[in-house]
Write a protein that holds these residues in place. Structure first.
Motif, PDB file in Angstrom:
ATOM      1  N   THR A  36      97.687 -11.930 -16.545  1.00  0.00           N
ATOM      2  CA  THR A  36      97.018 -11.234 -17.643  1.00  0.00           C
ATOM      3  C   THR A  36      95.591 -10.965 -17.214  1.00  0.00           C
ATOM      4  OG1 THR A  36      98.377 -12.376 -19.281  1.00  0.00           O
ATOM      5  CG2 THR A  36      96.353 -11.354 -20.070  1.00  0.00           C
ATOM      6  N   TYR A  37      95.221  -9.699 -17.171  1.00  0.00           N
ATOM      7  CA  TYR A  37      93.845  -9.306 -16.865  1.00  0.00           C
ATOM      8  C   TYR A  37      93.004  -9.583 -18.090  1.00  0.00           C
ATOM      9  CZ  TYR A  37      89.895  -6.110 -16.297  1.00  0.00           C
ATOM     10  OH  TYR A  37      88.641  -5.562 -16.242  1.00  0.00           O
ATOM     11  N   ARG A  38      91.928 -10.348 -17.929  1.00  0.00           N
ATOM     12  CA  ARG A  38      91.087 -10.729 -19.059  1.00  0.00           C
ATOM     13  C   ARG A  38      89.773  -9.953 -19.126  1.00  0.00           C
ATOM     14  NH1 ARG A  38      93.612 -12.966 -23.222  1.00  0.00           N
ATOM     15  NH2 ARG A  38      95.026 -14.584 -22.547  1.00  0.00           N
ATOM     16  N   LEU A  39      89.084  -9.824 -18.014  1.00  0.00           N
ATOM     17  CA  LEU A  39      87.825  -9.085 -18.005  1.00  0.00           C
ATOM     18  C   LEU A  39      87.440  -8.772 -16.578  1.00  0.00           C
ATOM     19  CD1 LEU A  39      85.093 -10.998 -17.163  1.00  0.00           C
ATOM     20  CD2 LEU A  39      85.839 -12.123 -19.234  1.00  0.00           C
ATOM     21  N   GLY A  40      86.525  -7.831 -16.441  1.00  0.00           N
ATOM     22  CA  GLY A  40      86.066  -7.507 -15.100  1.00  0.00           C
ATOM     23  C   GLY A  40      85.165  -6.303 -15.085  1.00  0.00           C
ATOM     24  N   LEU A  56      86.659  -9.911 -11.275  1.00  0.00           N
ATOM     25  CA  LEU A  56      87.762  -9.889 -12.237  1.00  0.00           C
ATOM     26  C   LEU A  56      88.048 -11.307 -12.675  1.00  0.00           C
ATOM     27  CD1 LEU A  56      90.319  -7.606 -10.343  1.00  0.00           C
ATOM     28  CD2 LEU A  56      88.680  -6.896 -12.073  1.00  0.00           C
ATOM     29  N   VAL A  57      88.450 -11.474 -13.912  1.00  0.00           N
ATOM     30  CA  VAL A  57      88.979 -12.740 -14.396  1.00  0.00           C
ATOM     31  C   VAL A  57      90.396 -12.463 -14.865  1.00  0.00           C
ATOM     32  CG1 VAL A  57      88.806 -14.570 -16.123  1.00  0.00           C
ATOM     33  CG2 VAL A  57      86.730 -13.680 -15.034  1.00  0.00           C
ATOM     34  N   VAL A  58      91.333 -13.233 -14.324  1.00  0.00           N
ATOM     35  CA  VAL A  58      92.739 -13.090 -14.686  1.00  0.00           C
ATOM     36  C   VAL A  58      93.281 -14.438 -15.114  1.00  0.00           C
ATOM     37  CG1 VAL A  58      93.087 -11.146 -13.097  1.00  0.00           C
ATOM     38  CG2 VAL A  58      93.633 -13.462 -12.336  1.00  0.00           C
ATOM     39  N   ALA A  85      87.159 -13.719  -2.651  1.00  0.00           N
ATOM     40  CA  ALA A  85      87.276 -15.138  -2.985  1.00  0.00           C
ATOM     41  C   ALA A  85      87.967 -15.251  -4.338  1.00  0.00           C
ATOM     42  CB  ALA A  85      85.902 -15.794  -3.043  1.00  0.00           C
ATOM     43  N   ILE A  86      88.954 -16.129  -4.411  1.00  0.00           N
ATOM     44  CA  ILE A  86      89.682 -16.357  -5.653  1.00  0.00           C
ATOM     45  C   ILE A  86      89.589 -17.849  -5.942  1.00  0.00           C
ATOM     46  CG2 ILE A  86      91.895 -16.172  -6.849  1.00  0.00           C
ATOM     47  CD1 ILE A  86      92.616 -13.961  -4.795  1.00  0.00           C
ATOM     48  N   ARG A  87      89.017 -18.165  -7.105  1.00  0.00           N
ATOM     49  CA  ARG A  87      88.782 -19.557  -7.456  1.00  0.00           C
ATOM     50  C   ARG A  87      89.253 -19.824  -8.885  1.00  0.00           C
ATOM     51  NH1 ARG A  87      87.906 -19.472  -2.791  1.00  0.00           N
ATOM     52  NH2 ARG A  87      86.024 -20.017  -1.668  1.00  0.00           N
ATOM     53  N   PRO A  88      89.838 -21.015  -9.124  1.00  0.00           N
ATOM     54  CA  PRO A  88      90.105 -21.400 -10.501  1.00  0.00           C
ATOM     55  C   PRO A  88      88.795 -21.375 -11.284  1.00  0.00           C
ATOM     56  CG  PRO A  88      91.201 -22.889  -8.990  1.00  0.00           C
ATOM     57  CD  PRO A  88      90.294 -22.025  -8.165  1.00  0.00           C
ATOM     58  N   TRP A  89      88.893 -20.955 -12.539  1.00  0.00           N
ATOM     59  CA  TRP A  89      87.700 -20.758 -13.352  1.00  0.00           C
ATOM     60  C   TRP A  89      87.955 -21.318 -14.736  1.00  0.00           C
ATOM     61  CZ3 TRP A  89      86.720 -17.005 -17.420  1.00  0.00           C
ATOM     62  CH2 TRP A  89      85.360 -16.818 -17.716  1.00  0.00           C
ATOM     63  N   ASP A  90      86.967 -21.973 -15.306  1.00  0.00           N
ATOM     64  CA  ASP A  90      87.074 -22.518 -16.652  1.00  0.00           C
ATOM     65  C   ASP A  90      86.230 -21.666 -17.586  1.00  0.00           C
ATOM     66  OD1 ASP A  90      87.508 -24.083 -18.869  1.00  0.00           O
ATOM     67  OD2 ASP A  90      86.216 -25.722 -18.203  1.00  0.00           O
ATOM     68  N   TRP A  91      86.861 -21.038 -18.542  1.00  0.00           N
ATOM     69  CA  TRP A  91      86.175 -20.161 -19.489  1.00  0.00           C
ATOM     70  C   TRP A  91      85.467 -21.046 -20.503  1.00  0.00           C
ATOM     71  CZ3 TRP A  91      88.755 -14.950 -20.808  1.00  0.00           C
ATOM     72  CH2 TRP A  91      87.847 -14.122 -21.490  1.00  0.00           C
ATOM     73  N   GLY A  92      84.230 -21.400 -20.198  1.00  0.00           N
ATOM     74  CA  GLY A  92      83.488 -22.362 -21.006  1.00  0.00           C
ATOM     75  C   GLY A  92      83.030 -21.830 -22.349  1.00  0.00           C
ATOM     76  N   THR A  93      82.427 -20.653 -22.386  1.00  0.00           N
ATOM     77  CA  THR A  93      81.946 -20.086 -23.645  1.00  0.00           C
ATOM     78  C   THR A  93      82.317 -18.613 -23.719  1.00  0.00           C
ATOM     79  OG1 THR A  93      79.798 -19.512 -22.687  1.00  0.00           O
ATOM     80  CG2 THR A  93      79.963 -21.660 -23.770  1.00  0.00           C
ATOM     81  N   GLY A  94      82.396 -18.109 -24.932  1.00  0.00           N
ATOM     82  CA  GLY A  94      82.664 -16.692 -25.124  1.00  0.00           C
ATOM     83  C   GLY A  94      84.112 -16.278 -25.045  1.00  0.00           C
ATOM     84  N   ASN A  95      85.033 -17.228 -24.904  1.00  0.00           N
ATOM     85  CA  ASN A  95      86.457 -16.892 -24.829  1.00  0.00           C
ATOM     86  C   ASN A  95      86.921 -16.406 -26.204  1.00  0.00           C
ATOM     87  OD1 ASN A  95      89.271 -16.873 -24.745  1.00  0.00           O
ATOM     88  ND2 ASN A  95      89.381 -18.646 -23.411  1.00  0.00           N
ATOM     89  N   PRO A  96      87.355 -15.143 -26.320  1.00  0.00           N
ATOM     90  CA  PRO A  96      87.762 -14.618 -27.627  1.00  0.00           C
ATOM     91  C   PRO A  96      89.010 -15.306 -28.185  1.00  0.00           C
ATOM     92  CG  PRO A  96      88.270 -13.046 -25.891  1.00  0.00           C
ATOM     93  CD  PRO A  96      87.480 -14.158 -25.256  1.00  0.00           C
ATOM     94  N   ASP A  97      89.776 -15.986 -27.333  1.00  0.00           N
ATOM     95  CA  ASP A  97      90.960 -16.684 -27.795  1.00  0.00           C
ATOM     96  C   ASP A  97      90.640 -18.061 -28.384  1.00  0.00           C
ATOM     97  OD1 ASP A  97      92.548 -14.567 -26.966  1.00  0.00           O
ATOM     98  OD2 ASP A  97      92.904 -15.447 -24.993  1.00  0.00           O
ATOM     99  N   LYS A  98      89.390 -18.506 -28.243  1.00  0.00           N
ATOM    100  CA  LYS A  98      89.007 -19.852 -28.719  1.00  0.00           C
ATOM    101  C   LYS A  98      87.826 -19.761 -29.671  1.00  0.00           C
ATOM    102  CE  LYS A  98      90.603 -22.219 -24.611  1.00  0.00           C
ATOM    103  NZ  LYS A  98      90.257 -23.111 -23.515  1.00  0.00           N
ATOM    104  N   ARG A  99      87.963 -18.989 -30.688  1.00  0.00           N
ATOM    105  CA  ARG A  99      86.876 -18.848 -31.684  1.00  0.00           C
ATOM    106  C   ARG A  99      86.848 -19.990 -32.642  1.00  0.00           C
ATOM    107  NH1 ARG A  99      85.726 -12.624 -32.757  1.00  0.00           N
ATOM    108  NH2 ARG A  99      85.689 -12.076 -30.617  1.00  0.00           N
TER     109      ARG A  99
END
Length: 99
Positions: A36-40, A56-58, A85-99
């Protein structure tokens, strides 16, 4: 799991990037199963007007799936990038799915 994909362009690929952009954008609209493409957007040169890469964040099940997604992107297939470079990423703030 989220992954950040940071890709830096090879020198002199601005015209190739522009020509490939429509296919790249279509690819992001309908990514392969399991991603799932999330932002970029483009990474910009200090002048703020020239693209020098992509961010990109997927969301994918694992790193291998994110790597396949990146490898099949039209930008990658057109050999635009000098490095990716592709790295695991933790969506700390601003994630629209975690309001």
């Amino acid at each position: 799991m989220y992954f950040a994909i940071v890709a830096i362009d090879r020198p002199g690929v601005a015209e190739l990037r522009a020509a490939t952009r429509p296919a790249h954008r279509e690819y992001l609209k309908a990514p392969p199963h399991g991603v799932t493409y999330r932002l970029g957007g483009p990474l910009m040169a200090p002048d703020g007007t020239s693209a020098i890469g992509s961010l990109l964040v997927v969301e994918a099940a694992d790193l291998a799936t994110a790597e396949r997604f990146s490898a099949n992107d039209p930008y990658s297939k057109a050999d635009i990038f000098a490095e990716v470079a592709i790295r695991p990423w933790d969506w700390g703030t601003g994630n629209p799915d975690k309001r």
